[in-house]
Design a protein around this motif. Structure first.
Motif, PDB file in Angstrom:
ATOM      1  N   THR A  56       0.748  -0.991  -0.004  1.00 59.20           N
ATOM      2  CA  THR A  56       0.001  -0.033   0.016  1.00 59.20           C
ATOM      3  C   THR A  56       0.950   1.345   0.132  1.00 59.20           C
ATOM      4  OG1 THR A  56       0.107  -0.004   2.244  1.00 59.20           O
ATOM      5  CG2 THR A  56      -1.854  -0.994   1.263  1.00 59.20           C
ATOM      6  N   SER A  57       2.157   1.200  -0.517  1.00 56.12           N
ATOM      7  CA  SER A  57       3.035   2.473  -0.254  1.00 56.12           C
ATOM      8  C   SER A  57       2.879   3.475  -1.158  1.00 56.12           C
ATOM      9  CB  SER A  57       4.270   2.082  -0.412  1.00 56.12           C
ATOM     10  OG  SER A  57       4.922   1.376  -1.678  1.00 56.12           O
ATOM     11  N   ALA A  89      -2.748  -3.635  -2.973  1.00 55.69           N
ATOM     12  CA  ALA A  89      -2.424  -5.030  -3.555  1.00 55.69           C
ATOM     13  C   ALA A  89      -2.454  -5.903  -2.478  1.00 55.69           C
ATOM     14  CB  ALA A  89      -1.327  -5.088  -4.407  1.00 55.69           C
ATOM     15  N   ALA A  90      -2.965  -7.257  -2.769  1.00 55.77           N
ATOM     16  CA  ALA A  90      -2.868  -8.222  -1.478  1.00 55.77           C
ATOM     17  C   ALA A  90      -2.146  -9.703  -2.545  1.00 55.77           C
ATOM     18  CB  ALA A  90      -4.062  -8.519  -0.661  1.00 55.77           C
ATOM     19  N   ASP A 117      -3.092 -12.984  -6.552  1.00 54.43           N
ATOM     20  CA  ASP A 117      -2.373 -11.934  -6.758  1.00 54.43           C
ATOM     21  C   ASP A 117      -2.957 -10.691  -7.130  1.00 54.43           C
ATOM     22  OD1 ASP A 117      -0.224 -10.448  -7.435  1.00 54.43           O
ATOM     23  OD2 ASP A 117       0.320 -11.305  -9.200  1.00 54.43           O
ATOM     24  N   ILE A 118      -3.698  -9.926  -6.164  1.00 53.29           N
ATOM     25  CA  ILE A 118      -4.819  -8.817  -6.648  1.00 53.29           C
ATOM     26  C   ILE A 118      -3.993  -7.522  -6.541  1.00 53.29           C
ATOM     27  CG2 ILE A 118      -6.940  -7.937  -5.852  1.00 53.29           C
ATOM     28  CD1 ILE A 118      -7.986 -10.661  -5.017  1.00 53.29           C
ATOM     29  N   ILE A 119      -4.151  -6.677  -7.406  1.00 50.55           N
ATOM     30  CA  ILE A 119      -3.721  -5.500  -7.629  1.00 50.55           C
ATOM     31  C   ILE A 119      -4.943  -4.546  -7.882  1.00 50.55           C
ATOM     32  CG2 ILE A 119      -2.244  -3.783  -8.436  1.00 50.55           C
ATOM     33  CD1 ILE A 119      -0.559  -6.143  -9.454  1.00 50.55           C
ATOM     34  N   ASP A 136       4.067  -1.745  -8.912  1.00 49.95           N
ATOM     35  CA  ASP A 136       4.026  -2.213  -7.556  1.00 49.95           C
ATOM     36  C   ASP A 136       3.026  -3.494  -7.523  1.00 49.95           C
ATOM     37  OD1 ASP A 136       5.523  -0.385  -6.859  1.00 49.95           O
ATOM     38  OD2 ASP A 136       4.342   1.171  -6.169  1.00 49.95           O
ATOM     39  N   ASN A 137       3.239  -4.384  -6.715  1.00 53.73           N
ATOM     40  CA  ASN A 137       2.258  -5.634  -6.511  1.00 53.73           C
ATOM     41  C   ASN A 137       2.441  -6.068  -5.144  1.00 53.73           C
ATOM     42  OD1 ASN A 137       4.356  -8.061  -6.917  1.00 53.73           O
ATOM     43  ND2 ASN A 137       4.983  -6.371  -8.143  1.00 53.73           N
ATOM     44  N   ALA A 138       1.767  -6.953  -4.752  1.00 58.66           N
ATOM     45  CA  ALA A 138       2.133  -7.511  -3.091  1.00 58.66           C
ATOM     46  C   ALA A 138       2.701  -8.876  -3.440  1.00 58.66           C
ATOM     47  CB  ALA A 138       0.623  -7.934  -2.699  1.00 58.66           C
ATOM     48  N   ALA A 139       2.628  -9.637  -4.692  1.00 55.01           N
ATOM     49  CA  ALA A 139       3.432 -10.979  -4.767  1.00 55.01           C
ATOM     50  C   ALA A 139       4.990 -10.685  -4.304  1.00 55.01           C
ATOM     51  CB  ALA A 139       3.268 -11.286  -6.028  1.00 55.01           C
ATOM     52  N   MET A 140       5.617  -9.656  -4.635  1.00 58.12           N
ATOM     53  CA  MET A 140       6.958  -9.291  -4.458  1.00 58.12           C
ATOM     54  C   MET A 140       7.106  -9.088  -2.746  1.00 58.12           C
ATOM     55  SD  MET A 140       7.677  -5.496  -6.035  1.00 58.12           S
ATOM     56  CE  MET A 140       6.991  -4.186  -5.338  1.00 58.12           C
ATOM     57  N   ILE A 141       6.078  -8.540  -2.468  1.00 63.53           N
ATOM     58  CA  ILE A 141       6.295  -8.403  -0.809  1.00 63.53           C
ATOM     59  C   ILE A 141       5.904  -9.555  -0.222  1.00 63.53           C
ATOM     60  CG2 ILE A 141       4.889  -6.956   1.200  1.00 63.53           C
ATOM     61  CD1 ILE A 141       6.532  -5.117  -0.900  1.00 63.53           C
ATOM     62  N   ALA A 142       5.026 -10.603  -0.529  1.00 66.37           N
ATOM     63  CA  ALA A 142       4.839 -11.706  -0.028  1.00 66.37           C
ATOM     64  C   ALA A 142       6.115 -12.654  -0.152  1.00 66.37           C
ATOM     65  CB  ALA A 142       3.579 -12.546  -0.676  1.00 66.37           C
TER      66      ALA A 142
END
Ligand code: KG4
Ligand code: ZN
Length: 366
Positions: A15-16, A21-22, A37-39, A312-318
């Motif tokens: 969320t930066s 994204a989650a 992988d939701i954006i 930006d995406n959340a997969a890379m954060i996971a």
């Protein structure tokens, strides 16, 4: 915390900036299976202002964060009990959005009784090629996004050395400003790339800043000013296309030449050098092609994440969360005392002098 070798199921939250994204992934011995992988982009909310408005972003994240997490869990088809950890971006970024993601992540982690892993957004980008490609450490990274432009040696998880960076604007910022100058909408990168495809890259002789100086420092502010001088008088679509193509060509030349230098300096002793380009600007096909040539000339393989995982995406954060959890790098109180860090360089030498808000990291400058 000891190293974990079993399969880990991790929820990641990002969320930066202007994407809520989650993502959920399974991670086992470096192998990644993406379960969700939701954006959700906030483009529409920010479009009237031709740029990201931090307060609007924070409100949109507050409205969407828990819904996006629930949607990701549903898409993954697992219950919260099946999670082994929750990761969220703790910085750098717009503080309102970062706080929303951080608090959401901590709440889910606490409710599920699993560790929370605070993630540096830049580490997410740095590890993003490992979502889908065989990309062992070490590798040379060119990180090019809306806020950053730097060469880093990625020596291992959490072990980064900065080799050079921009001294003024980031490349994505330059694309966004050029798009704004020509009324192309936001975000600028994709709009400039689209128009550039129809233009002549040699029509305007824009400067290639800092190319005649040794080293890996870059500068894009002067290039943007040079574009501004001609953009005002551009009347036709053809002229605009020529400006975009010439601007993009200047960026390609600078990034390719600096990459050649960085690759020459990045001597691993092995004969299979890896060169990764990541961040939103890595979605640009002309830039990818220029970097591909630079890599080939230096006996290196260019690895670029698929377009979806450049921006930006959340997969890379996971993934960053999974790699940290697997390595036992979580932090105190199962991560729940992690603070937010609006500025947070990847290399620890610079990171030590940046503030942390809240959390239990004693000794940091506030
Ligand atoms: O990594 P990212 O999604 O967010 C940040 O962490 O900054 O990068 C966004 C940046 C924006 O400046 C956007 O204009 C740029 O990446 N970008 C592009 C392209 N797609 C996105 N720049 C050039 N060409 C593109 N195709
Ligand atoms: Zn980013």
């Amino acid at each position: 915390m000891p190293r974990m070798t079993r399969a880990l199921t991790i929820l990641g939250i990002e969320t930066s900036c202007d994407e809520t994204a989650a993502a959920v992934l399974r991670y086992e011995e470096g192998r990644v299976t993406l379960l969700a992988d939701i954006i959700r982009t906030q483009l529409e909310e920010h479009a009237p202002y031709r740029g990201v408005v931090p307060e609007i972003a924070a409100r949109a994240h507050a409205e969407l964060a828990d819904l996006t997490v629930a949607a990701a869990m549903q898409a993954a088809g697992i219950s919260y009990d099946a999670l082994d950890g929750v990761a969220a971006t703790a910085g750098p970024g717009l503080i309102g959005g970062v706080l929303v993601g951080l608090m959401t992540g901590k709440a889910v982690a606490q409710a599920a009784g699993v560790p929370f892993i605070p993630v540096n957004h830049l580490e997410g980008h740095a590890l993003s090629p490992r979502l889908s490609a065989d990309c062992p450490f070490p590798y040379l990274l060119l990180l090019v996004s809306g806020g950053h432009c730097q060469f880093l040696e990625v020596r291992g998880l959490g072990d980064y050395r900065r080799l050079g960076s921009t001294i003024d604007d980031a490349v994505g910022e330059a694309f966004d400003k050029v798009a704004k100058l020509m009324g192309l909408g936001f975000p600028g990168g994709p709009a400039v790339e689209r128009l550039a495809a129809a233009g002549n890259p040699k029509a305007y002789d824009f400067p290639r800043p800092l190319l005649n100086r040794p080293g890996l420092e870059m500068s894009f502010a002067g290039l943007k000013s040079a574009v501004a001088r001609v953009a005002a008088s551009a009347q036709t679509e053809g002229q605009k296309a020529d400006i975009c193509a010439s601007f993009q060509a200047a960026i390609c030349d600078v990034l390719a030449e600096k990459s050649r230098r960085a690759l020459a300096a990045f001597d691993t002793g092995a004969d299979d050098k890896r060169f990764v380009v990541a961040g939103g600007v890595a979605a640009n096909k002309a830039i990818r092609a220029a970097l591909e040539r630079a890599a080939e000339e230096n006996g290196a393989r260019l690895i670029a994440p698929p377009l979806r995982h450049c921006t930006d995406n959340a997969a890379m954060i996971a993934l960053a969360g999974a790699e940290r959890l697997a390595a036992g790098l979580v932090g105190g109180a199962d991560g729940l005392d992690a603070g937010s860090r609006p500025r947070w360089p990847l290399d620890e030498a610079s990171a030590l002098s940046t503030p942390i808000y809240g959390g239990g990291h004693k000794g940091a400058k506030a």
